[in-house]
Design an enzyme around this catalytic site. Structure first.
Site, mmCIF file in Angstrom:
data_model
loop_
_atom_site.group_PDB
_atom_site.id
_atom_site.type_symbol
_atom_site.label_atom_id
_atom_site.label_comp_id
_atom_site.label_asym_id
_atom_site.label_seq_id
_atom_site.Cartn_x
_atom_site.Cartn_y
_atom_site.Cartn_z
ATOM 1 N N SER A 97 -6.478 3.728 3.901
ATOM 2 C CA SER A 97 -5.824 2.858 2.925
ATOM 3 C C SER A 97 -6.851 2.085 2.100
ATOM 4 O O SER A 97 -6.645 0.915 1.748
ATOM 5 C CB SER A 97 -4.863 1.874 3.620
ATOM 6 O OG SER A 97 -3.933 1.339 2.704
ATOM 7 N N LYS B 189 0.299 3.564 -2.818
ATOM 8 C CA LYS B 189 -0.876 4.435 -2.871
ATOM 9 C C LYS B 189 -0.490 5.909 -2.809
ATOM 10 O O LYS B 189 -1.294 6.781 -3.160
ATOM 11 C CB LYS B 189 -1.836 4.096 -1.728
ATOM 12 C CG LYS B 189 -2.589 2.783 -1.957
ATOM 13 C CD LYS B 189 -3.401 2.363 -0.755
ATOM 14 C CE LYS B 189 -4.152 1.063 -1.070
ATOM 15 N NZ LYS B 189 -4.583 0.330 0.109
ATOM 16 N N SER C 239 0.804 -1.232 0.000
ATOM 17 C CA SER C 239 0.000 0.000 0.000
ATOM 18 C C SER C 239 0.831 1.274 0.000
ATOM 19 O O SER C 239 0.272 2.368 -0.160
ATOM 20 C CB SER C 239 -0.933 0.005 1.210
ATOM 21 O OG SER C 239 -1.978 -0.922 1.040
#
Length: 381
Positions: A121, A59, A56
């Site tokens: 997230s 991101k 993540s």
């Protein structure tokens, strides 16, 4: 090639104590880097140039793409974007992954989606943004890769907007740190969101997973990541006494290990590492280059750019600087000609070289002077 020892200006830095400075920082992370945010100088590196699965943490690139779309005027914070079935099924509650809990066929404000990605997230939020900007998540991933390369993040290869495991989804720890620096320096109006501790959407409160927030004084970002492939990772940033450091690490074995390493690495980044300015552009060095057939026998040397070294305090005492040039130089020599190099070395520091230039011009001797110099040269052998 003539090589000279460290110049007098730096004698305070050059104290040779072999074996004193061993590895300056120890970590169990498979990939790690400490970056000085102001200069972009790498202070510590472990496999930092190697492309890795970022989970993540990638991101951050999705967020950058969204922020740039907002700043370009193609989206606004008040726009409402549609939640497709694909976004809901792939990244929503039905997916069992990190989610913002968007409802299928609903609409979500860009302002909420931004927080849903940064704080929660949310994979669903990422896909909604990807479809709005790129038309599809696959097309958006290509856009992410292209934009990363435009920014100099050459290790980046994105296969999706979320960081979901994929063999083609890779970026180095160093490029993640550079991406964080771009978000901090180039988009300050949005940076405060990274330090928000919680966000509630659709009646569901979720907390920021960054283990530094509220624990390490001065910490204000940025993003965690975890998959089975990547292990536990973090991109963190903190500022103290006007100095900001960015840390990135990946490959920790548990959430607790990540929290422990985050605090330990950031403390070391701010306490143990400093950026030493050794020369400013135009500063002279304490050696002169010999000139053959020149009206002057030597020429002074200057550094052509700032010379800095980001070092652990233990490595500083073993810092060495050397000057080298192919000589003697042959006249004429023009002021500003690159005629040599200055090399900076220290333990656990990748040696760097900087151009040295002639500080003034040296004309060639006249005919009789050249004949005399040639005779003298032959007599000397």
């Amino acid at each position: 090639m003539r090589v000279y020892p460290a110049i007098a200006l730096l004698l305070s830095f050059v104290i040779c104590t072999p074996g004193l400075a061993q590895t300056t920082y120890q970590t169990d992370a498979s990939h790690a880097v400490i970056l000085d945010a102001e200069t972009g100088e790498v202070l510590f590196s472990r496999n930092a140039d190697e492309a890795m699965p970022p989970a993540s943490m990638s991101k951050m690139m999705t967020v950058l793409m969204l922020i740039e779309a907002i700043e370009a005027g193609s989206l606004s914070l008040d726009d409402e974007l549609p939640v497709s079935e694909y976004a809901w099924r792939t990244g929503g509650a039905a997916s069992g992954s990190s989610t913002m809990f968007l409802e299928v066929n609903s609409r979500a404000r860009v302002d909420d989606l931004l927080r849903g990605i940064i704080i929660q997230s949310g994979n669903d939020a990422c896909i909604v943004v990807a479809e709005a900007i790129g038309g599809s998540e696959a097309a958006f991933a290509d856009m992410m890769t292209d934009r990363a390369h435009e920014l100099g993040l050459t290790s980046a290869s994105f296969a999706n907007s979320t960081g979901w495991p994929h063999p083609d989804h890779r970026i180095s720890a160093l490029d993640l740190a550079r991406l964080a620096r771009i978000l901090i320096e180039d988009h300050p109006d949005y940076y405060d969101i990274w330090s928000e501790r919680e966000f509630t959407y659709n009646g569901i409160r979720q907390y920021n997973r960054n283990p530094l927030l509220g624990v390490f004084s001065g910490a204000d970002g940025l993003k965690t990541g975890h998959t089975e492939e990547s292990g536990y990772g973090l991109v963190g940033s903190a500022e103290r006494d006007g100095e900001r450091r960015i840390i990135v690490f990946n490959g920790m074995s548990s959430n607790n290990d990540r929290a422990t390493e985050a605090e330990r690495m950031m403390r070391s980044a701010l306490s143990d590492y400093s950026l030493y300015r050794l020369f400013e552009a135009g500063d002279p060095v304490d050696h002169q280059a010999e000139v053959f057939m020149g009206e002057a026998p030597t020429v002074a040397l200057r550094v052509s750019s700032d010379v800095t070294a980001g070092l652990h305090r233990r490595a500083r005492r073993d810092l060495s600087v050397s000057v080298s040039y192919d000589g003697p130089l042959v006249a004429p020599v023009q002021e500003g000609d690159v005629v040599g190099t200055l090399t900076v070395e220290a333990p656990d520091y990748e040696a760097r070289t900087y151009d040295l230039v002639a500080a003034e011009s040296v004309a060639e001797k006249g005919l009789m002077g050249r004949i005399g110099a040639a005779i003298a040269h032959m007599l000397r052998g």
